[in-house]
Design a protein around this motif. Structure first.
Motif, PDB file in Angstrom:
ATOM      1  N   LEU A  50       0.792  -1.222   0.000  1.00 48.63           N
ATOM      2  CA  LEU A  50       0.000   0.000   0.000  1.00 48.63           C
ATOM      3  C   LEU A  50       0.828   1.279   0.000  1.00 48.63           C
ATOM      4  N   ASN A  51       2.105   1.170  -0.208  1.00 54.46           N
ATOM      5  CA  ASN A  51       2.955   2.350  -0.394  1.00 54.46           C
ATOM      6  C   ASN A  51       4.113   1.946  -1.288  1.00 54.46           C
ATOM      7  N   GLN A  52       4.716   2.927  -1.942  1.00 57.67           N
ATOM      8  CA  GLN A  52       5.785   2.611  -2.880  1.00 57.67           C
ATOM      9  C   GLN A  52       6.964   1.919  -2.209  1.00 57.67           C
ATOM     10  N   GLY A  53       7.324   2.362  -1.003  1.00 61.56           N
ATOM     11  CA  GLY A  53       8.458   1.746  -0.322  1.00 61.56           C
ATOM     12  C   GLY A  53       8.263   0.259  -0.117  1.00 61.56           C
ATOM     13  N   ALA A  71      -0.664  -0.180  -4.562  1.00 60.39           N
ATOM     14  CA  ALA A  71      -1.291   1.148  -4.607  1.00 60.39           C
ATOM     15  C   ALA A  71      -0.271   2.201  -4.196  1.00 60.39           C
ATOM     16  N   TYR A  72      -0.538   3.429  -4.583  1.00 60.60           N
ATOM     17  CA  TYR A  72       0.097   4.631  -4.048  1.00 60.60           C
ATOM     18  C   TYR A  72       1.588   4.773  -4.389  1.00 60.60           C
ATOM     19  N   LEU A  73       1.889   5.145  -5.628  1.00 62.54           N
ATOM     20  CA  LEU A  73       3.244   5.546  -5.994  1.00 62.54           C
ATOM     21  C   LEU A  73       3.531   6.950  -5.473  1.00 62.54           C
ATOM     22  N   ASP A  74       4.740   7.171  -4.966  1.00 64.14           N
ATOM     23  CA  ASP A  74       5.173   8.517  -4.585  1.00 64.14           C
ATOM     24  C   ASP A  74       5.817   9.232  -5.765  1.00 64.14           C
ATOM     25  N   ASP A  75       6.556   8.486  -6.582  1.00 60.52           N
ATOM     26  CA  ASP A  75       7.262   9.056  -7.721  1.00 60.52           C
ATOM     27  C   ASP A  75       6.341   9.090  -8.938  1.00 60.52           C
ATOM     28  N   ALA A 112       2.743  -2.309   4.311  1.00 57.65           N
ATOM     29  CA  ALA A 112       2.697  -0.871   4.069  1.00 57.65           C
ATOM     30  C   ALA A 112       3.902  -0.182   4.694  1.00 57.65           C
ATOM     31  N   SER A 113       4.168   1.016   4.196  1.00 56.26           N
ATOM     32  CA  SER A 113       5.277   1.816   4.712  1.00 56.26           C
ATOM     33  C   SER A 113       4.827   2.816   5.772  1.00 56.26           C
ATOM     34  N   TYR A 114       3.541   3.157   5.762  1.00 53.02           N
ATOM     35  CA  TYR A 114       3.040   4.187   6.666  1.00 53.02           C
ATOM     36  C   TYR A 114       1.815   3.680   7.421  1.00 53.02           C
TER      37      TYR A 114
END
Length: 318
Positions: A50-53, A71-75, A112-114
């Motif tokens: 659920l996070n890019q990391g 889901a949810y790319l930061d870049d 997830a990362s967050y």
């Protein structure tokens, strides 16, 4: 962080691949982070990140065939070397999916990362997922409790990689990846491409600047090159600083975080248009380095951020 069952063998075969280790005596294992422990009964086959990391750790370990969604790319784009692997994984949502959307893909592991990913409206809490028979893992860097969150460092990233490798039965692959990154970091220390160079890490913002400061991923990346962060004396990972302080420091180089919500090009345009900031030496000389946002956060590509910064600093000085 992860403990196998008591009757697990002392060693595994020399080469363990994702395919070879899906079932075996290493399971069940307990995966623990941020005060919560989930039991992984068998190697997950339908993981969701659920996070890019988190996604990048999975792809770096070659686990894309074990993923039911992401889901949810930061870049703006995923890293080039994992573009094909990323394309093979269904994208559930551009940002966080609704809980119903997530559960519809029948996940057996959520990573997830967050902590925000485990909001009741997104994945649900880890306890709620446990009740559904879905194991979960939150990166220790995302712990809501500060006392449980490690300081960003390559070593802490490597511990997370090893934890995920154990959860998926690919500990040997994780160890190999960690060894490769350790070699890169050692080489960067030897080269010290940034020695004698001052850097302003510009994340985002215009009225003030959100800067990478002394306790976050940007500092780890800058330190790896031997450069000096002009705001390295400030605690925390990121901090809003006044432009007056940036002007007073007049850095040699401006490192630009390239994020989907604040691109490097946007920041360059702002710096070069402003009548005062445009007079900074780094702006006058176009001494910019660009690092994808994800490579400035504690994750599997933090080493890539350091290597990229070092290469770009070398090019600027040549």
């Amino acid at each position: 962080m992860l403990a196998g069952c008591a009757d697990a063998p002392e060693s595994e075969p020399a080469a363990v691949s994702a395919a070879d280790s899906r079932e075996g005596p290493a399971f069940p294992v307990d995966v623990a982070a941020c005060g919560h422990t989930s039991t992984v009964e068998t190697a997950p086959e339908r993981a969701v990140t659920l996070n890019q990391g988190a996604t990048e750790v999975m792809l770096a370990l070659g686990l894309e065939d074990r993923m039911a969604g992401t889901a949810y790319l930061d870049d703006p784009e995923p890293p080039t070397r994992w573009a094909d692997a990323y394309a093979s994984v269904p994208v559930i949502s551009k940002e966080y999916p609704k809980r119903e959307e997530l559960l519809a893909v029948d996940p057996d592991f959520v990573y997830a990362s967050y902590a925000s990913a485990f909001d009741p409206k997104v994945a649900g809490t880890p306890k709620e997922l446990d009740a559904l028979g879905v194991a979960s893992y939150l990166s220790p860097f995302g712990c809501e409790d500060d006392s449980l969150r490690p300081e960003p460092s390559f070593e802490a990233v490597w511990e997370e990689i090893e934890a995920v490798g154990s959860a998926f039965g690919v500990s040997d692959d994780a160890a190999e990846l960690v060894a490769e990154q350790q070699d890169v970091v050692a080489g960067l220390a030897d080269d010290a491409a940034g020695a004698g160079t001052t850097v302003f890490w510009y994340d985002s913002g215009d009225k003030t600047a959100l800067a990478g400061v002394g306790g976050g991923g940007p500092q780890v990346v800058i330190d790896a090159t031997g450069a000096t962060n002009i705001f390295g004396g400030i605690d925390g990972g990121w901090e809003d600083v006044s432009w007056e302080k940036v002007i007073a420091a007049d850095p040699d180089v401006i490192a630009l975080a390239d994020a989907s919500w604040s691109t490097a090009d946007d920041k360059i345009a702002y710096l070069e248009k402003d009548p005062v900031l445009s007079q900074l030496r780094a702006v006058q000389d176009k001494s910019y380095v660009v690092v994808p946002y994800s490579q400035s956060t504690a994750g599997v590509t933090l080493v890539d951020g350091a290597a990229s910064l070092a290469e770009q600093l070398s090019q600027l000085s040549s």
